[in-house]
Design an enzyme around this catalytic site. Structure first.
Site, PDB file in Angstrom:
ATOM      1  N   THR A  99     -55.500  13.172 -35.433  1.00 36.05           N
ATOM      2  CA  THR A  99     -54.839  12.279 -34.483  1.00 36.05           C
ATOM      3  C   THR A  99     -55.597  10.964 -34.495  1.00 36.05           C
ATOM      4  OG1 THR A  99     -54.497  11.838 -32.122  1.00 36.05           O
ATOM      5  CG2 THR A  99     -56.156  13.470 -32.642  1.00 36.05           C
ATOM      6  N   ARG A 137     -53.566   6.464 -25.063  1.00 38.10           N
ATOM      7  CA  ARG A 137     -52.979   6.743 -23.740  1.00 38.10           C
ATOM      8  C   ARG A 137     -54.018   7.293 -22.771  1.00 38.10           C
ATOM      9  NH1 ARG A 137     -48.956  10.870 -25.050  1.00 38.10           N
ATOM     10  NH2 ARG A 137     -49.787  10.548 -27.127  1.00 38.10           N
TER      11      ARG A 137
HETATM   12  P1  ATP Z   1     -51.056  13.843 -30.574  1.00 37.02           P
HETATM   13  O1  ATP Z   1     -52.513  13.672 -30.256  1.00 37.02           O
HETATM   14  O2  ATP Z   1     -50.620  13.064 -31.754  1.00 37.02           O
HETATM   15  O3  ATP Z   1     -50.164  13.656 -29.370  1.00 37.02           O
HETATM   16  P2  ATP Z   1     -50.715  16.671 -30.185  1.00 37.02           P
HETATM   17  O4  ATP Z   1     -50.903  17.830 -31.081  1.00 37.02           O
HETATM   18  O5  ATP Z   1     -51.577  16.642 -28.949  1.00 37.02           O
HETATM   19  O6  ATP Z   1     -50.888  15.382 -31.063  1.00 37.02           O
HETATM   20  P3  ATP Z   1     -48.334  17.294 -28.617  1.00 37.02           P
HETATM   21  O7  ATP Z   1     -47.022  16.594 -28.592  1.00 37.02           O
HETATM   22  O8  ATP Z   1     -49.107  17.393 -27.360  1.00 37.02           O
HETATM   23  O9  ATP Z   1     -49.173  16.567 -29.778  1.00 37.02           O
HETATM   24  O10 ATP Z   1     -48.125  18.767 -29.174  1.00 37.02           O
HETATM   25  C1  ATP Z   1     -47.443  19.012 -30.386  1.00 37.02           C
HETATM   26  C2  ATP Z   1     -46.625  20.269 -30.253  1.00 37.02           C
HETATM   27  O11 ATP Z   1     -47.485  21.387 -29.956  1.00 37.02           O
HETATM   28  C3  ATP Z   1     -45.624  20.276 -29.101  1.00 37.02           C
HETATM   29  O12 ATP Z   1     -44.416  19.646 -29.456  1.00 37.02           O
HETATM   30  C4  ATP Z   1     -45.410  21.764 -28.885  1.00 37.02           C
HETATM   31  O13 ATP Z   1     -44.529  22.312 -29.825  1.00 37.02           O
HETATM   32  C5  ATP Z   1     -46.800  22.330 -29.142  1.00 37.02           C
HETATM   33  N1  ATP Z   1     -47.509  22.475 -27.853  1.00 37.02           N
HETATM   34  C6  ATP Z   1     -48.121  21.528 -27.127  1.00 37.02           C
HETATM   35  N2  ATP Z   1     -48.638  22.029 -25.989  1.00 37.02           N
HETATM   36  C7  ATP Z   1     -48.317  23.338 -25.987  1.00 37.02           C
HETATM   37  C8  ATP Z   1     -48.567  24.424 -25.081  1.00 37.02           C
HETATM   38  N3  ATP Z   1     -49.230  24.246 -23.941  1.00 37.02           N
HETATM   39  N4  ATP Z   1     -48.097  25.652 -25.425  1.00 37.02           N
HETATM   40  C9  ATP Z   1     -47.413  25.847 -26.579  1.00 37.02           C
HETATM   41  N5  ATP Z   1     -47.162  24.866 -27.464  1.00 37.02           N
HETATM   42  C10 ATP Z   1     -47.599  23.629 -27.189  1.00 37.02           C
END
Ligand code: ATP
Length: 321
Positions: free
Chosen positions: A126, A172
């Site tokens: 990320t 953010r």
């Molecule tokens: P970035 O830092 O780019 O936002 P990220 O991995 O934190 O990356 P998110 O959108 O928070 O991005 O999560 C990606 C995907 O992971 C979500 O669309 C969902 O499918 C899954 N996910 C996120 N949180 C959960 C959760 N608490 N339980 C199950 N699946 C989750």
């Protein structure tokens, strides 16, 4: 372990392809079969998996984005969605899953492990760099360099027109990008969520600099600063001091482009480390690189522990007048 799958999830980050390449090639070298999952967890639910071979990852090391595509999946947040995903892994005898993404993606990976026993390993990818357990995340270095190049250009215009520019960078919840970009670009002020933003004090310092002969200034603001985004900050400065400014929001340009050397090295180490962790039966865990060495931490550390900003950089960000 005989077969593994790899996916990219959440926001894309430059260097994800280098991570996929290292993962696939290390796995193949170790005698594993590899499947690539398209569009993150959503592709896993929709059974969008294909075998991957060495040539599938040729010529991608230098490319931004992700050849596997990324997505956010609401369905994967549900137990029903994860049952479908686990079934698609099971029917191919896939016993290890590698997830490149941020802490949200790691929560999803942890859920499928808890409910279905899937062995999962997370690779921090990320641009925000806000994941505890790795000195840097894939994409951060490239994003910083991209933003720096843009701000150097804004600086030319700011100087030519004697203007105050407020440049918004991504972040953010964290000011990692703003801090490094602000220092690297010589910004007069750096506004981040982790430190208090004092608008009257910023106005006073800007005015002071103008009184001392400075004719232009650049403020770098993280999008999640507690005083608001760049437009809101510009308005507050104008209300408080009468100073007008121009706003530049760098936005998604920070997520694209060819990864820097540092991101390629990092992604290659992490991809290699992820396969080794699976083979050592160390899953579920997150792979990091700390002080140059590959490390492993429980996945939950990614969302229960908070990575701190470098204290020296915070000091430098307010100290160089
Ligand atoms: P970035 O830092 O780019 O936002 P990220 O991995 O934190 O990356 P998110 O959108 O928070 O991005 O999560 C990606 C995907 O992971 C979500 O669309 C969902 O499918 C899954 N996910 C996120 N949180 C959960 C959760 N608490 N339980 C199950 N699946 C989750």
């Amino acid at each position: 372990m005989k077969a593994i799958a790899v996916l990219t999830s959440g926001g894309d980050a430059p260097g994800m392809n280098a991570g996929i390449r290292a993962t696939v090639r290390t796995a193949l070298t170790c005698g594993l079969s590899v499947f690539g999952v398209k569009r993150g967890f959503q592709g896993l639910i929709e059974d969008d998996l294909n075998s991957m071979y060495s040539t599938d990852v040729s010529n991608i090391l230098q490319r931004g984005g992700t050849i596997l595509h990324s997505a956010r999946s609401e369905e994967f947040r549900t137990a029903e969605g994860r049952i479908k995903a686990a079934e698609n892994l099971r029917k191919r005898n896939i016993d290890g899953l590698i997830v490149l993404g941020g802490d949200g993606s790691f929560r999803g990976a942890n859920d499928i492990h808890r409910e279905h026993g899937t062995r999962v390993v997370g690779i921090p990818a990320t641009i925000d760099n806000d994941i505890w357990g790795s000195d840097f995340t894939i994409g951060f270095d490239t994003a910083v360099n991209t933003a720096l190049e843009a701000i150097d250009k804004v600086r030319d215009t700011a100087a030519a027109h004697d203007r105050l520019f407020i440049v918004e960078v991504m972040g953010r919840r964290a000011g990692f990008i703003a801090l490094e970009v602000g220092i690297g670009a010589g910004a007069e002020e750096i506004l981040i969520p982790e430190t208090k933003t004092d608008i009257p004090e910023i106005c006073r310092k800007l005015r002071n600099r103008y009184d001392n002969g400075r004719t232009s200034s650049i403020l770098v603001v993280a999008e999640g600063d507690e005083e608001g985004n760049a437009y809101e900050i510009a308005k507050k400065i104008e209300i408080h001091s009468g100073m007008k400014s121009r706003v530049t929001v760098l936005g998604h340009v920070q997520r694209g482009g060819s990864p820097t050397a540092a991101d390629r090295m990092l992604a290659t180490k992490l991809g290699y480390g992820a396969i080794k962790a699976l083979l050592d039966d160390a899953a579920p865990c997150m792979i990091g690189v700390e002080d140059g060495s590959i490390s492993r931490h429980p996945l939950a550390d990614a969302w229960t522990r908070k990575k701190e900003l470098d204290k020296l950089l915070v000091q430098l960000s307010s100290g160089l007048e």
